[in-house]
Write a protein that holds these residues in place. Structure first.
Motif, PDB file in Angstrom:
ATOM      1  N   VAL A  15     -42.252 -32.199  32.677  1.00  0.00           N
ATOM      2  CA  VAL A  15     -42.632 -31.825  31.320  1.00  0.00           C
ATOM      3  C   VAL A  15     -43.836 -30.881  31.322  1.00  0.00           C
ATOM      4  O   VAL A  15     -43.923 -29.977  30.493  1.00  0.00           O
ATOM      5  N   HIS A  16     -44.723 -31.037  32.257  1.00  0.00           N
ATOM      6  CA  HIS A  16     -45.896 -30.165  32.310  1.00  0.00           C
ATOM      7  C   HIS A  16     -45.512 -28.723  32.645  1.00  0.00           C
ATOM      8  O   HIS A  16     -46.101 -27.778  32.109  1.00  0.00           O
ATOM      9  N   ILE A  19     -44.064 -27.289  29.446  1.00  0.00           N
ATOM     10  CA  ILE A  19     -45.119 -27.053  28.455  1.00  0.00           C
ATOM     11  C   ILE A  19     -45.882 -25.763  28.757  1.00  0.00           C
ATOM     12  O   ILE A  19     -46.244 -25.021  27.842  1.00  0.00           O
ATOM     13  N   THR A  22     -42.897 -22.360  29.043  1.00  0.00           N
ATOM     14  CA  THR A  22     -42.188 -21.906  27.848  1.00  0.00           C
ATOM     15  C   THR A  22     -43.013 -20.887  27.063  1.00  0.00           C
ATOM     16  O   THR A  22     -42.520 -19.776  26.787  1.00  0.00           O
ATOM     17  N   THR A 148     -42.239 -22.249  21.403  1.00  0.00           N
ATOM     18  CA  THR A 148     -43.581 -22.805  21.579  1.00  0.00           C
ATOM     19  C   THR A 148     -43.846 -23.889  20.543  1.00  0.00           C
ATOM     20  O   THR A 148     -44.387 -24.953  20.879  1.00  0.00           O
ATOM     21  N   VAL A 151     -42.008 -26.999  21.571  1.00  0.00           N
ATOM     22  CA  VAL A 151     -42.694 -27.661  22.679  1.00  0.00           C
ATOM     23  C   VAL A 151     -43.888 -28.461  22.163  1.00  0.00           C
ATOM     24  O   VAL A 151     -44.133 -29.592  22.600  1.00  0.00           O
ATOM     25  N   VAL A 152     -44.632 -27.889  21.220  1.00  0.00           N
ATOM     26  CA  VAL A 152     -45.780 -28.594  20.643  1.00  0.00           C
ATOM     27  C   VAL A 152     -45.321 -29.862  19.924  1.00  0.00           C
ATOM     28  O   VAL A 152     -45.907 -30.937  20.104  1.00  0.00           O
ATOM     29  N   GLY A 155     -44.110 -32.407  22.569  1.00  0.00           N
ATOM     30  CA  GLY A 155     -45.250 -32.915  23.333  1.00  0.00           C
ATOM     31  C   GLY A 155     -46.125 -33.845  22.519  1.00  0.00           C
ATOM     32  O   GLY A 155     -46.600 -34.869  23.014  1.00  0.00           O
ATOM     33  N   SER A 159     -46.774 -37.621  23.571  1.00  0.00           N
ATOM     34  CA  SER A 159     -48.116 -38.150  23.846  1.00  0.00           C
ATOM     35  C   SER A 159     -48.432 -39.328  22.925  1.00  0.00           C
ATOM     36  O   SER A 159     -49.069 -40.287  23.349  1.00  0.00           O
TER      37      SER A 159
END
Length: 174
Positions: A15-16, A19, A22, A148, A151-152, A155, A159
């Protein structure tokens, strides 16, 4: 297939990369769509990057599915999982834009070579060149911003699923 690496779930490692890569590939697509000099040099790395981030994204989703059935069910994890697959169409779109930009770069190179007798200096811009560049730039901006943002969102949900309510507001005394 096991999605583990060195005893850790592969999802948390992959995933990192997604992140970071992308938005970087999206930004690169915008730059090469809008800047012909950069396009001549960077179209191939952008194309490779778009393929790579798509593959990493698909692997990350699969690793996430593998991990989901190995943790206790929770609404926050289900929310993260539900929106996690929404990134795939954005990554496919990113690859399509990268292919279009690569094709345009190749056409520009051949056109410049023919019109200058092989000197590599292109003739003055035509309306078609300007329109194509504008369309490619708009497409690149769209996929860069959309992917993007997705992805935000993903993520942030991930989290929250991991960290919300699982740490102390005060430092732990040791």
């Amino acid at each position: 297939m096991d999605y583990e690496f060195a005893g850790l779930p592969a999802h948390v490692l992959l995933v990192h990369a997604v992140i970071v890569l992308t938005p970087l590939v999206g930004l690169l697509l915008v730059v090469i769509a809008a800047w012909p000099s950069a396009r001549r040099v960077l179209w191939l790395p952008a194309l490779v990057g778009a393929v790579g981030v798509l593959v990493l994204g698909l692997l990350t989703v699969e690793a996430g599915k593998w991990l989901e059935v190995r943790v206790p069910p929770a609404p926050l994890i289900q929310q993260h999982t539900a929106i996690g697959e929404d990134l795939t169409p954005w990554l496919i779109s990113m690859l399509v834009v990268a292919v279009a930009i690569a094709a345009w770069a190749i056409v520009e190179r051949r056109s410049a070579s023919r019109s200058t007798g092989g000197t590599g200096v292109a003739s003055p811009s035509h309306g078609v060149t300007i329109a194509a560049g504008a369309m490619l730039t708009l497409a690149a901006l769209t996929v860069a911003i959309g992917s993007t943002w997705k992805v935000v969102q993903i993520g942030e949900a991930g989290s929250r699923a991991v960290w919300e309510g699982s740490f102390s507001d005060e430092p732990v005394e040791r």
